[in-house]
Each structure stands twice: as structure tokens, then as C-alpha cells.
Write a protein that holds these residues in place. Structure first.
Motif, short mmCIF file in Angstrom:
data_model
loop_
_atom_site.label_atom_id
_atom_site.label_comp_id
_atom_site.label_asym_id
_atom_site.label_seq_id
_atom_site.Cartn_x
_atom_site.Cartn_y
_atom_site.Cartn_z
N VAL A 108 11.92 2.95 9.66
CA VAL A 108 12.62 3.85 8.32
C VAL A 108 11.47 4.05 7.70
O VAL A 108 11.38 5.65 7.44
N ARG A 109 10.59 2.89 7.33
CA ARG A 109 9.20 3.33 6.36
C ARG A 109 8.94 3.99 7.04
O ARG A 109 7.59 5.00 6.26
N ALA A 110 8.78 3.64 8.35
CA ALA A 110 7.44 4.21 9.12
C ALA A 110 6.77 5.71 8.97
O ALA A 110 6.19 6.30 9.25
N LEU A 111 8.25 5.60 9.38
CA LEU A 111 8.33 7.35 9.69
C LEU A 111 8.12 8.72 8.69
O LEU A 111 7.97 9.12 8.74
N ARG A 112 8.68 7.33 7.16
CA ARG A 112 9.11 8.29 5.98
C ARG A 112 7.20 8.42 5.97
O ARG A 112 6.99 8.99 5.07
N GLY A 113 6.93 7.62 5.61
CA GLY A 113 5.31 7.37 4.89
C GLY A 113 4.82 8.67 6.56
O GLY A 113 4.25 8.79 5.49
N THR A 114 4.81 8.22 7.54
CA THR A 114 4.02 9.17 8.11
C THR A 114 4.11 10.66 8.48
O THR A 114 3.82 11.72 8.39
N THR A 115 6.06 10.88 8.06
CA THR A 115 6.04 12.03 7.79
C THR A 115 5.74 13.08 6.26
O THR A 115 4.91 14.20 7.04
N ALA A 116 5.95 11.84 5.60
CA ALA A 116 5.06 12.77 4.08
C ALA A 116 3.69 13.32 4.74
O ALA A 116 3.24 13.50 3.93
N ALA A 117 2.33 11.90 4.98
CA ALA A 117 0.70 11.97 5.58
C ALA A 117 0.84 13.32 6.11
O ALA A 117 0.24 14.60 5.31
N TRP A 118 1.20 13.44 7.40
CA TRP A 118 0.97 15.19 8.39
C TRP A 118 1.72 16.04 7.35
O TRP A 118 1.19 16.77 7.00
N VAL A 119 3.44 15.87 6.84
CA VAL A 119 3.46 17.23 6.25
C VAL A 119 2.36 17.70 4.65
O VAL A 119 2.01 19.05 4.25
N ALA A 120 2.17 16.93 4.12
CA ALA A 120 0.92 16.56 3.16
C ALA A 120 -0.05 17.28 3.22
O ALA A 120 -0.48 17.97 3.24
N THR A 121 -0.40 16.88 4.74
CA THR A 121 -1.81 17.54 4.77
C THR A 121 -1.82 19.20 5.77
O THR A 121 -2.89 19.32 5.44
#
Length: 187
Positions: free
Chosen positions: A6-19
Motif C-alpha cells: 500500500v505504501r509503495a502504491l501510494r508513493g508511486t501514484t503520488a509521484a506520477w500524478v504530481a509529475t
């Protein structure tokens, strides 16, 4: 999913959406459109840092820090590679290095406002979106739980345990490759 997933999915999603949102905000604020390869490269580079920064539990301030870090990484990467793309127009950046890296990397007021607005919108969308998905998952789980209570379960076949022989001995079967056919031994 485990908490680590869940942490990996949350962090990766945040990075990609923010980018992606940073690239859009950057373009809408007057900068040139970034190349898709740069957006992908920044998304890949920002993902491990975002996973480390996002934390174990859903937190708005950690999400905000992750989104701001991803957007800052995008802005710096785009500002430093702006001269490499002759078709990109960057009126908000000083295109001559002249020994001052901060003049190239630091955005002007409209660009900074666009990045902050994009970061705020991204944090709100990600934070409320994750809460919404969790609530949706709980709702779906409760519907299945209720349906399971209404519809009877199919009877499960019971396993029959083998009964022991009354004399207590076990039946032994000897398997052998040797054949017992042939003439009698005393002929």
C-alpha cells in the motif's frame, strides 16, 4: 495487500500524478510543453523518493511533502534541460547560466503560483481519492457480507475418516516389480 505494498502504491501514484500535474501546470503557466520522455524520466526518478517520504498511514502533510518534492524535481529537471530542446520556449526562466544556477532553477511568481496551485489540487485529489477508494472497498465488502448472509452456502462435503480395523492391525499392501507367476516350485 500488505502495508508495504500500500505504501509503495501510494508513493508511486503520488509521484506520477504530481509529475503529470506539474508538467501540465508548467505548460499552462507559460512554460513550454515538456517532452514525454522527460515526464517519464522524472516520474521514475521521483517514485523511490516518494515511497520513502509518503509514510505508512495516509497523511495530508506527508502527501503534500511528497507532491511538492515531485513537482520541485520536475521543475528543476525541466529548467536544466530547457536549453537542450530548441523548440521549447521558456520565458519565465533565465536561459543563460552565467555562473548562477539559482537564476535558472528558481521560477518567477506566476510559475511558482501555478506549481503551488497544482500541488494543492494534487494533494486534495490524492488524499480524498484514497479515502474514497477505501470507503468504496468497505461498501463492496459489506454488500458481499450481506449477500453471503442472505444466500445459504452450498453444503461442503464432509470428509469421512477411515475406520480402523477391529483387530487393530493395519492392512498392508506389498507392491513389487517381481512377478509371482511361473511353475510351482515342487513340480
Amino acid at each position: 495487500m500488505t502495508p508495504r505494498h500500500v505504501r509503495a502504491l501510494r508513493g508511486t501514484t503520488a509521484a506520477w500524478v504530481a509529475t503529470v500535474v506539474a508538467a501540465t501546470a508548467h505548460t499552462l503557466a507559460g512554460g513550454g510543453a515538456p517532452s514525454p520522455a522527460l515526464v517519464v524520466a522524472v516520474g521514475i526518478l521521483a517514485s523511490p523518493f516518494a515511497v520513502g517520504l509518503i509514510g505508512r498511514r495516509l497523511s495530508a502533510w506527508r502527501m503534500g511533502a511528497t507532491v511538492l518534492a515531485s513537482q520541485a524535481l520536475f521543475h528543476v529537471a525541466f529548467a536544466l534541460t530547457a536549453d537542450a530542446d530548441p523548440a521549447a520556449l521558456h520565458g519565465h526562466h533565465v536561459t543563460h547560466l552565467g555562473g548562477h544556477l539559482s537564476a535558472v532553477v528558481l521560477p518567477d511568481a506566476p510559475m511558482l503560483a501555478a506549481h503551488v496551485l497544482a500541488a494543492f489540487a494534487t494533494v486534495v485529489a490524492l488524499h480524498s481519492g484514497e479515502r474514497m477508494l477505501r470507503a468504496l472497498g468497505r461498501g463492496i465488502r459489506s454488500v458481499f457480507t450481506r449477500a453471503r448472509g442472505i444466500a445459504p452456502r452450498a453444503p461442503m462435503p464432509r470428509l469421512v475418516t477411515p475406520q480402523t480395523r477391529p483387530f487393530g492391525g493395519t492392512l498392508r499392501i506389498v507392491l513389487s516389480d517381481a512377478s509371482r507367476r511361473g511353475p510351482p516350485a515342487f513340480v
